[in-house]
Design a protein around this motif. Structure first.
Motif, PDB file in Angstrom:
ATOM      1  N   SER A  81      -2.272   5.516 -46.077  1.00 35.31           N
ATOM      2  CA  SER A  81      -2.506   3.804 -46.044  1.00 35.31           C
ATOM      3  C   SER A  81      -0.910   3.114 -46.148  1.00 35.31           C
ATOM      4  N   ALA A  82      -0.009   3.809 -46.570  1.00 37.63           N
ATOM      5  CA  ALA A  82       1.207   3.133 -46.552  1.00 37.63           C
ATOM      6  C   ALA A  82       2.378   3.817 -45.731  1.00 37.63           C
ATOM      7  N   PHE A  83       1.786   4.706 -44.858  1.00 39.15           N
ATOM      8  CA  PHE A  83       2.721   5.324 -43.890  1.00 39.15           C
ATOM      9  C   PHE A  83       3.318   4.773 -42.840  1.00 39.15           C
ATOM     10  N   SER A  84       4.042   3.651 -43.180  1.00 38.43           N
ATOM     11  CA  SER A  84       4.759   2.663 -42.039  1.00 38.43           C
ATOM     12  C   SER A  84       5.269   3.087 -41.249  1.00 38.43           C
ATOM     13  N   HIS A  85       5.980   4.476 -41.190  1.00 38.39           N
ATOM     14  CA  HIS A  85       6.641   5.194 -40.225  1.00 38.39           C
ATOM     15  C   HIS A  85       5.817   5.283 -39.047  1.00 38.39           C
ATOM     16  N   ILE A  86       4.784   5.780 -39.311  1.00 41.21           N
ATOM     17  CA  ILE A  86       3.650   6.247 -37.935  1.00 41.21           C
ATOM     18  C   ILE A  86       2.795   5.321 -37.743  1.00 41.21           C
ATOM     19  N   PHE A  87       2.294   4.258 -38.472  1.00 41.17           N
ATOM     20  CA  PHE A  87       1.455   3.327 -38.161  1.00 41.17           C
ATOM     21  C   PHE A  87       1.904   1.932 -37.835  1.00 41.17           C
ATOM     22  N   GLN A  88       3.238   1.769 -38.135  1.00 40.12           N
ATOM     23  CA  GLN A  88       3.814   0.431 -37.848  1.00 40.12           C
ATOM     24  C   GLN A  88       5.203   0.566 -37.098  1.00 40.12           C
ATOM     25  N   GLY A  89       6.067   1.812 -37.595  1.00 42.72           N
ATOM     26  CA  GLY A  89       7.059   2.018 -36.712  1.00 42.72           C
ATOM     27  C   GLY A  89       6.821   2.967 -35.657  1.00 42.72           C
ATOM     28  N   GLY A  90       8.185   3.507 -35.174  1.00 45.85           N
ATOM     29  CA  GLY A  90       7.957   4.224 -33.932  1.00 45.85           C
ATOM     30  C   GLY A  90       7.853   5.868 -34.206  1.00 45.85           C
ATOM     31  N   TYR A  91       7.690   6.330 -35.493  1.00 45.93           N
ATOM     32  CA  TYR A  91       7.536   7.602 -35.388  1.00 45.93           C
ATOM     33  C   TYR A  91       6.423   8.522 -35.378  1.00 45.93           C
ATOM     34  N   ALA A  92       5.177   7.680 -34.823  1.00 47.88           N
ATOM     35  CA  ALA A  92       3.989   8.498 -34.373  1.00 47.88           C
ATOM     36  C   ALA A  92       4.367   9.581 -33.611  1.00 47.88           C
ATOM     37  N   ALA A  93       3.723  10.936 -34.223  1.00 45.51           N
ATOM     38  CA  ALA A  93       3.919  12.174 -33.649  1.00 45.51           C
ATOM     39  C   ALA A  93       5.526  12.469 -33.428  1.00 45.51           C
ATOM     40  N   GLY A  94       6.255  11.996 -34.578  1.00 40.68           N
ATOM     41  CA  GLY A  94       7.698  12.076 -34.258  1.00 40.68           C
ATOM     42  C   GLY A  94       8.290  12.167 -35.842  1.00 40.68           C
ATOM     43  N   TYR A  95       7.389  12.221 -36.678  1.00 41.32           N
ATOM     44  CA  TYR A  95       8.065  12.222 -38.145  1.00 41.32           C
ATOM     45  C   TYR A  95       8.795  13.509 -38.508  1.00 41.32           C
ATOM     46  N   TYR A  96       8.391  14.595 -37.632  1.00 41.61           N
ATOM     47  CA  TYR A  96       9.198  15.942 -37.537  1.00 41.61           C
ATOM     48  C   TYR A  96      10.429  15.924 -37.547  1.00 41.61           C
ATOM     49  N   SER A  97      10.891  14.738 -36.753  1.00 40.12           N
ATOM     50  CA  SER A  97      12.199  14.541 -36.211  1.00 40.12           C
ATOM     51  C   SER A  97      13.329  14.619 -37.326  1.00 40.12           C
ATOM     52  N   TYR A  98      13.088  14.193 -38.330  1.00 45.91           N
ATOM     53  CA  TYR A  98      13.979  14.390 -39.734  1.00 45.91           C
ATOM     54  C   TYR A  98      14.440  15.827 -39.973  1.00 45.91           C
ATOM     55  N   LYS A  99      13.360  16.526 -39.977  1.00 47.26           N
ATOM     56  CA  LYS A  99      13.803  18.099 -40.246  1.00 47.26           C
ATOM     57  C   LYS A  99      14.357  18.636 -39.085  1.00 47.26           C
ATOM     58  N   TRP A 100      13.984  18.413 -37.721  1.00 47.61           N
ATOM     59  CA  TRP A 100      14.421  19.015 -36.614  1.00 47.61           C
ATOM     60  C   TRP A 100      15.991  18.650 -36.543  1.00 47.61           C
ATOM     61  N   ALA A 101      16.174  17.248 -36.822  1.00 48.02           N
ATOM     62  CA  ALA A 101      17.516  16.958 -36.699  1.00 48.02           C
ATOM     63  C   ALA A 101      18.357  17.242 -37.716  1.00 48.02           C
ATOM     64  N   GLU A 102      17.808  17.806 -38.916  1.00 51.41           N
ATOM     65  CA  GLU A 102      18.730  18.455 -39.836  1.00 51.41           C
ATOM     66  C   GLU A 102      19.181  19.744 -39.472  1.00 51.41           C
ATOM     67  N   VAL A 103      18.560  20.425 -38.668  1.00 51.05           N
ATOM     68  CA  VAL A 103      19.047  21.911 -38.242  1.00 51.05           C
ATOM     69  C   VAL A 103      20.100  21.364 -37.353  1.00 51.05           C
ATOM     70  N   LEU A 104      20.218  20.382 -36.487  1.00 50.55           N
ATOM     71  CA  LEU A 104      21.462  19.885 -35.613  1.00 50.55           C
ATOM     72  C   LEU A 104      22.560  19.481 -36.671  1.00 50.55           C
ATOM     73  N   ASP A 105      22.290  18.717 -37.488  1.00 52.68           N
ATOM     74  CA  ASP A 105      23.224  18.137 -38.474  1.00 52.68           C
ATOM     75  C   ASP A 105      23.989  19.258 -39.386  1.00 52.68           C
ATOM     76  N   ALA A 106      23.228  20.183 -39.798  1.00 57.09           N
ATOM     77  CA  ALA A 106      23.671  21.276 -40.743  1.00 57.09           C
ATOM     78  C   ALA A 106      24.717  22.331 -39.646  1.00 57.09           C
ATOM     79  N   ASP A 107      24.316  22.391 -38.704  1.00 54.36           N
ATOM     80  CA  ASP A 107      25.009  23.346 -37.453  1.00 54.36           C
ATOM     81  C   ASP A 107      26.071  22.423 -37.147  1.00 54.36           C
ATOM     82  N   ALA A 108      25.966  21.247 -36.772  1.00 54.39           N
ATOM     83  CA  ALA A 108      27.117  20.516 -36.409  1.00 54.39           C
ATOM     84  C   ALA A 108      28.166  20.272 -37.378  1.00 54.39           C
ATOM     85  N   PHE A 109      27.748  20.054 -38.776  1.00 54.77           N
ATOM     86  CA  PHE A 109      28.747  19.924 -39.652  1.00 54.77           C
ATOM     87  C   PHE A 109      29.497  21.022 -40.061  1.00 54.77           C
ATOM     88  N   GLU A 110      28.801  22.284 -39.688  1.00 56.10           N
ATOM     89  CA  GLU A 110      29.575  23.626 -40.030  1.00 56.10           C
ATOM     90  C   GLU A 110      31.121  23.483 -39.239  1.00 56.10           C
TER      91      GLU A 110
END
Length: 676
Positions: A593-622
């Motif tokens: 009821s306060a999950f604004s990312h998916i019900f007001q922002g643009g993250y609907a069906a996209g909240y996984y992106s944070y973890k997905w991008a963590e794979v990229l950021d850890a790999d890139a920072f290496e």
């Protein structure tokens, strides 16, 4: 005279906030829509459609509207009031209807299709090809192939969704502003650091409650209380208040709004021929499908959950030994975790905060950007701002050439939603007259200065600042030809890479030495404290990972399920999050009821992106760790292949060009201590 419809006579044509009144917005939007319609009529009259007179002309047809709507909706998030919220309810449907008018216009679509069908015979650069493909797909994905009845239905759905998203956000903001925990007995503040007590006393005074202490649901007030207050009952009260926003069955309840949003999104997806809303969204993401996202999240859960379970067991044993509590509850986690972290690593936020004075930390972010990308940030008091607390900067490159305007807005206010975000007032693009450089902003909710102390950041706030600034770099360093492909206009599960990779610099001595100094003595942060900070970085990583996965699974659950089968939001949430629950759920609380990312922002069906991008950021920072965190060659490669290119090519191509290979998850698992 309407300043939004005149040429902006301000430095770098920045928004003339000092001249704009609320009554200017609606007529400006209406006029800009009419102007865009005229441009579109010209395109429809073209007898021989080609890339320039159709695709490029359509790309540029809404430039005035884009700037006006950006100003308005950015203020609705950062400096809103009842009048602006009322206007948003009028303006949103107008923009939604206009967007539908464009994307459902058969004549216009025919012109675009004509060019698209001949694309193999055209000599287009990669960025032009991407724009053509994206534009054509956008028409298809927004109903261009529907019959008249379908188009009418789509219009109604989009109009309703725009209104429902606004209402959801207003309810969350009103709930946040409504609640106060007023403390009259100083004994109830036991455990809290002096800075938190002073801030609460100052807030009480501002609210006409002198001699008392007020805590709210704004992060700088809520987080210290949950972390340090010894009074367990008050922690419970505040926890329930924070986690029951929008689910109390009153006029600010969001549960029925959620059901309606889900129903409409599902209808929209099915109308366009997709199995569900997630499949519609993920067609334009790196992940590609709902199944791939679920596989990714559950694979990560398998690795993280055993560690999370052992972390919670250790925390409960510690709490029982310390205070003989019966069982660990959710309102205990932050409190005992902070104590345990201090015992294990001899480091806590109160020990670190004196080294992270806000102005020094901002300067540290700027110096980091200068060392990596040659950027300079020059405060410019002539650039108008929308609130006295906002600072505007001109940004230049190493040759003193202007590259962007940057706004920074750091403290909570009643008109500002919670959290932190980066946004844009004007995107970057190249035109016949030259280049339009971007106007970028970051908005945060950090602890305010008090009468006796400057704003001192927790380490979590430091990483938040670096995170949002990473997004800002993506916007400021844009070098695209087309605004819709420039800066952060990339696949949603790629957009978090520039922000998350930038957080890594916070843990490196070479970077911390640039700005982390004691606000009273000027002493640099000691090496042993940096070592402790790095060791503590993995503290409760299992728990944090499972928590993030739970939000991703909840999001995917909502957008892959049949909304008709979701009777009770609370029951649905409980069912979806069962696999990720580490402690007993708290009755009367709800994430959704306060999950604004998916019900007001643009993250609907996209909240996984944070973890997905963590794979990229850890790999890139290496790579930065191998070559040196300020290695000019690596920084230039990251700038050229990731930050400056925007969305002109597929992110996998861009990433491999930078890294020389596809990303591997090992770096993330190693960094999080999840690699066995």
């Amino acid at each position: 005279m309407n300043p939004l419809l005149e040429k902006f006579k301000t430095p770098f044509e920045t928004a003339p906030f000092h001249l704009i009144k609320n009554e200017h917005y609606l007529p400006a939007v209406q006029a800009a829509i009419n102007e865009a319609k005229k441009e579109i009529e010209k395109i429809k009259k073209v007898s021989d459609p080609n890339f320039e007179n159709t695709v490029e002309a359509l790309e540029n047809s809404e430039s005035g509207l884009s700037v006006i709507s950006s100003i308005f909706f950015n203020l609705n998030a950062a400096e809103t009031n009842e009048e602006i919220q009322k206007l948003a309810r009028e303006i949103s449907p107008l923009l939604s209807a206009h967007s539908n008018d464009v994307l459902l216009d058969e004549q216009l679509f025919e012109k675009v299709k004509w060019v698209y069908d001949k694309k193999d015979n055209l000599t287009l650069e990669i960025e032009q090809q991407t724009l053509l493909d994206k534009m054509y797909k956008s028409f298809i994905r927004n109903g261009a192939l529907l019959d008249e009845r379908g188009k009418k239905q789509l219009r109604e759905i989009d109009r309703s969704l725009s209104q429902l998203g606004l209402k959801f956000g207003e309810n969350v903001l009103n709930e946040t502003n409504k609640y106060e925990l007023v403390i009259e007995d100083e004994a109830d503040l036991k455990g809290l650091p002096e800075s938190a007590k002073e801030a609460a006393a100052q807030l009480a005074e501002e609210k006409g409650k002198k001699g008392k202490w007020v805590f709210t649901l704004a992060f700088p007030s809520y987080v210290p209380f949950m972390t340090y207050a010894e009074n367990r009952n008050l922690r419970k009260e505040l926890f329930i208040a924070y986690n029951s926003k929008g689910c109390k069955g009153d006029d600010l309840d969001n549960k029925e709004i959620i059901k309606e949003i889900l129903k409409l999104k599902d209808e929209r997806a099915k109308l366009l021929g997709y199995k569900n809303y997630a499949e519609f969204i993920l067609e334009e993401r790196m992940a590609g499908s709902g199944q791939k996202v679920l596989d990714f999240l559950y694979n990560l859960l398998q690795k993280a959950k055993p560690k999370a379970i052992s972390e919670m067991a250790e925390l409960e044993a510690f709490a029982k030994k310390l205070d003989r509590i019966d069982a660990l509850k959710k309102w205990d986690i932050s409190y005992y975790a902070e104590k345990l972290k201090k015992e294990k690593y001899e480091v806590d936020d109160e020990l670190l905060k004196p080294y992270f004075e806000l102005n020094n930390t901002i300067e540290g972010v700027f110096v980091t950007a200068k060392k990596l990308y040659g950027m300079e940030f020059i405060p410019n008091a002539d650039i108008p701002v929308y609130h006295p607390e906002v600072t505007a900067y001109e940004v230049r490159d190493q040759d003193q050439k202007h590259i962007a305007v940057f706004y920074a807005d750091f403290f909570p206010r009643p008109g500002k939603r919670n959290g932190a975000w980066m946004t844009s007032y004007r995107g970057q693009k190249k035109t016949n007259k030259g280049e339009q450089r971007p106007h970028i902003s970051i908005v945060c909710n950090f602890s305010r200065p008090t009468k006796s102390k400057p704003s001192l950041l927790t380490f979590n706030e430091v990483t938040t600042l670096f995170h949002e600034f990473g997004h800002a770099l993506h916007g400021m360093l844009a070098e695209g030809r087309y605004e819709s492909l420039s800066g952060t206009n990339v696949y949603w599960d790629f957009v978090e890479l520039p922000s998350q990779i930038f957080e890594n610099w916070c843990y490196e001595k070479e970077c911390l030495d640039l700005f982390a100094k004691h606000h009273e003595t000027g002493e640099k942060i000691p090496l042993d404290l940096i070592e402790k900070l790095k060791k503590a970085a993995n503290f409760h990583q299992g728990y944090q990972t499972v928590r993030q996965i739970s939000f991703g699974l909840l999001d995917m659950g909502y957008h892959t399920s049949n909304p008709a089968e979701i009777d009770e939001i609370a029951e649905f949430e409980k069912k979806v999050m069962r696999d990720t629950e580490l402690l007993e759920p708290v009755e009367g609380t709800l994430m959704s009821s306060a999950f604004s990312h998916i019900f007001q922002g643009g993250y609907a069906a996209g909240y996984y992106s944070y973890k997905w991008a963590e794979v990229l950021d850890a790999d890139a920072f290496e790579l930065f760790l191998e070559k040196g965190i300020f290695d000019p060659e690596t920084a230039l490669a990251f700038k050229n292949h990731i930050l400056s290119t925007g969305g002109k090519e597929h992110p996998e191509v861009l990433y491999q060009r930078f890294r020389g290979r596809a990303p591997k998850p090992d770096a993330l698992l190693k960094r999080a201590g999840l690699l066995h």
